[in-house]
Design an enzyme around this catalytic site. Structure first.
Site, PDB file in Angstrom:
ATOM      1  N   HIS A 127       0.839  -1.192   0.000  1.00  0.00           N
ATOM      2  CA  HIS A 127       0.000   0.000   0.000  1.00  0.00           C
ATOM      3  C   HIS A 127       0.883   1.255   0.000  1.00  0.00           C
ATOM      4  O   HIS A 127       2.044   1.205   0.382  1.00  0.00           O
ATOM      5  CB  HIS A 127      -0.918   0.000   1.221  1.00  0.00           C
ATOM      6  CG  HIS A 127      -0.147  -0.085   2.504  1.00  0.00           C
ATOM      7  ND1 HIS A 127       0.534   0.996   3.024  1.00  0.00           N
ATOM      8  CD2 HIS A 127       0.108  -1.130   3.320  1.00  0.00           C
ATOM      9  CE1 HIS A 127       1.156   0.614   4.121  1.00  0.00           C
ATOM     10  NE2 HIS A 127       0.931  -0.672   4.339  1.00  0.00           N
ATOM     11  N   ASP A 133       4.036  -4.711   3.679  1.00  0.00           N
ATOM     12  CA  ASP A 133       5.466  -5.027   3.745  1.00  0.00           C
ATOM     13  C   ASP A 133       5.683  -6.474   4.175  1.00  0.00           C
ATOM     14  O   ASP A 133       6.552  -7.167   3.646  1.00  0.00           O
ATOM     15  CB  ASP A 133       6.227  -4.044   4.656  1.00  0.00           C
ATOM     16  CG  ASP A 133       5.651  -3.967   6.061  1.00  0.00           C
ATOM     17  OD1 ASP A 133       4.612  -4.605   6.335  1.00  0.00           O
ATOM     18  OD2 ASP A 133       6.240  -3.259   6.908  1.00  0.00           O
TER      19      ASP A 133
END
Ligand SMILES: *[C@@H]1O[C@H](CO)[C@@H](O)[C@H](O)[C@H]1NC(C)=O
Ligand SMILES: *[C@@H]1O[C@H](CO)[C@@H](O)[C@H](O)[C@H]1NC(C)=O
Length: 479
Positions: free
Chosen positions: A97, A379
């Site tokens: 994102h 991540d």
């Protein structure tokens, strides 16, 4: 004032660097001398060194700026580069994102005032921003798998909520989408103009920031797409492991990795001192401050040019930031050297890689479905995939990072398919563990699909002590 001037300079420098340099977005190119803590890093390869732009020593500010990924002028990228006789068959995109508001607050301080509404007269700006907002306003719940339809389709709070995507985050993915549109649609005609819903595969975790990032990328890729033709699936697991999440050995690797992380932290007396000072400033026990993961919030201050918080006891400052950021970099480096994380990563990334390979194989057989796949993730999704692929030099996924698998067909030998792998626009195909040698032995510009298939179906597990499949590797006794 000094702080702000320095910031201005740093941000200007960042814009310049982002433009001049491409390779440094990806690799730690620094010739690492003998690091602190007795870590000898001379075994690390230097790949694509760029002595002009890369600082001579590991610089926490420089690394932080790359992490922010502040949108700037059009970026160069290597996506879609192939000889004329190659035909693009399918593309598989994994994104993190975009820029978001922190997930944690620094105790007893005012949280940074960031505006999460999307407006034209605020930087960074993208020409498609308003059109994106009005298109999202027309969005329909039938395009989203439950429970995604309860999420807002774009950020909108004048004071960001925790974890909310910011305007920067939206712009980052509008840019990603547009870049991929220019390459894959305009140049390589991946999809016909009357593309059908089953030619796209879209999947996101259940956070508003991942859904919105996916929508922004999709909007950049297919402006004014027909809402009736898109369908975002919901992925409950950040590992995208769907029905194959149960894997006890993976969790054991993770526990050992966390132990390693803890021991490294204890060894760093400068870090402990820094946490102590910051805890004194905000007047909470050091333990409580550390648990609040202050770097997450400090990065938001840093990326948004907002000065760090102050209390009557003093201010958190750039020196604190540098120490914690430097420790993150060292932690990342040790993580790649000790192989515990690799064990976690191989098992964690298998299901999504297996799924991707399945899609590629079907496309290679001539099926015209799922030609463009987008996984909007975190991540903690991208990082294990990078490690599993053997990309140990890869930087930790920045905001709006993209990892792309391209599948190509050799028109001169239609039975042959090959893959390219790109991270933030850099071709890393021949840095993967399953295609390193190929580069030397063959003049081919990409990696045979069989190499990737063999790796995912079998060789991944060999590295884990001789298992031959995912189930065995996940349940190995006596690990
Ligand atoms: C950073 O903030 C200062 C003061 O708030 C401002 O003058 C400066 O223009 C900002 N820098 C950038 C690059 O936005
Ligand atoms: C791997 O993919 C195949 C289909 O391509 C599927 O049948 C199998 O269950 C998958 N295995 C795992 C562990 O994800």
């Amino acid at each position: 004032m000094l702080f702000r001037n320095r910031f201005l300079l740093l941000l200007a420098l960042a814009a310049l660097l982002a433009f001049v340099s491409l390779s440094l977005q990806f690799f730690h190119l620094i010739p690492v001398s003998v690091a602190k803590n007795g870590m000898d890093s001379k075994s690390r390869k230097r790949i694509m060194p760029d002595p002009v732009t890369e600082p001579p020593v590991m610089d926490p500010i420089y690394e932080a700026l790359l992490y922010c990924n502040i949108p700037s002028v059009a970026e160069r990228s290597m996506e879609g580069h192939a000889p004329h006789h190659f035909k693009l068959v399918s593309v598989h995109v994994f994104i993190r994102h975009g820029d978001r508001y922190p997930l944690y607050v620094i105790p007893k301080t005012k949280r940074p005032e960031i505006d999460c509404t999307l407006v034209a007269n605020r930087k960074p700006y993208h020409p498609k921003l308003e059109a994106f907002v009005s298109h999202m306003a027309k969005g329909s719940g039938t395009s989203l798998e439950s429970p995604l339809h309860s999420l807002p389709l774009y950020p909108s709070h004048p004071l960001c909520e925790m974890g909310e995507l910011t305007q920067t985050g939206v712009v980052q993915h509008l840019q990603n989408g547009q870049l991929l549109r220019d390459i894959y649609l305009k140049k390589h005609k991946l999809l016909p103009s009357d593309w059908s819903p089953d030619q796209l595969y879209l999947e996101t975790t259940g956070k508003s920031r991942t859904l919105q990032s996916g929508l922004a990328l999709l909007y950049g890729f297919l402006p004014d797409f027909d809402w009736k033709k898109i369908y975002f699936r919901h992925q409950p697991s950040a590992l995208f492991c769907s029905g194959n999440c149960y894997c006890p050995v993976r969790n054991q690797y993770l526990e050992k990795e966390q132990r390693r992380q803890y021991l490294l932290r204890l060894k760093n007396s400068q870090l402990e001192r820094t946490y102590g000072e910051m805890a004194r400033i905000v007047d909470v026990p050091t333990k409580q401050l550390r648990a609040a993961n202050p770097i997450d919030s400090m990065l938001c201050h840093f990326c948004h040019n907002v000065s760090f918080p102050c209390t009557k006891n003093g201010c958190i400052d750039m020196e604190h930031f540098k120490v914690i950021k430097m420790h993150q970099i060292e932690d990342e480096r040790e993580r790649q050297e000790k192989k515990l994380y690799l064990g976690y990563a191989l098992l964690g990334a298998h299901p999504i890689l297996n799924q991707t390979v399945g899609r590629m194989q079907r496309a290679a057989e001539g099926r015209r479905e799922e030609l463009f796949a987008l996984y909007s993730a975190h991540d903690v999704t991208l990082s294990p995939v990078l490690s599993a692929l053997g990309l140990t030099e890869a930087r930790f996924p920045r905001f709006a990072a993209r990892l792309i698998f391209e599948l190509w067909q050799d028109r001169e030998k239609p039975g042959e398919h090959a893959v390219r792998i790109l991270y933030n626009g850099v071709d890393v195909t021949f840095h993967t563990s399953f295609c390193q040698d190929h580069h030397r032995r063959s003049p081919k510009p990409m990696c045979p699909l069989e190499n990737l298939v063999r790796f995912v179906k079998r060789d991944m597990f060999v590295a884990l002590g001789g298992s031959t499949n995912y189930y065995d590797a996940c349940h190995k006794e006596g690990f």
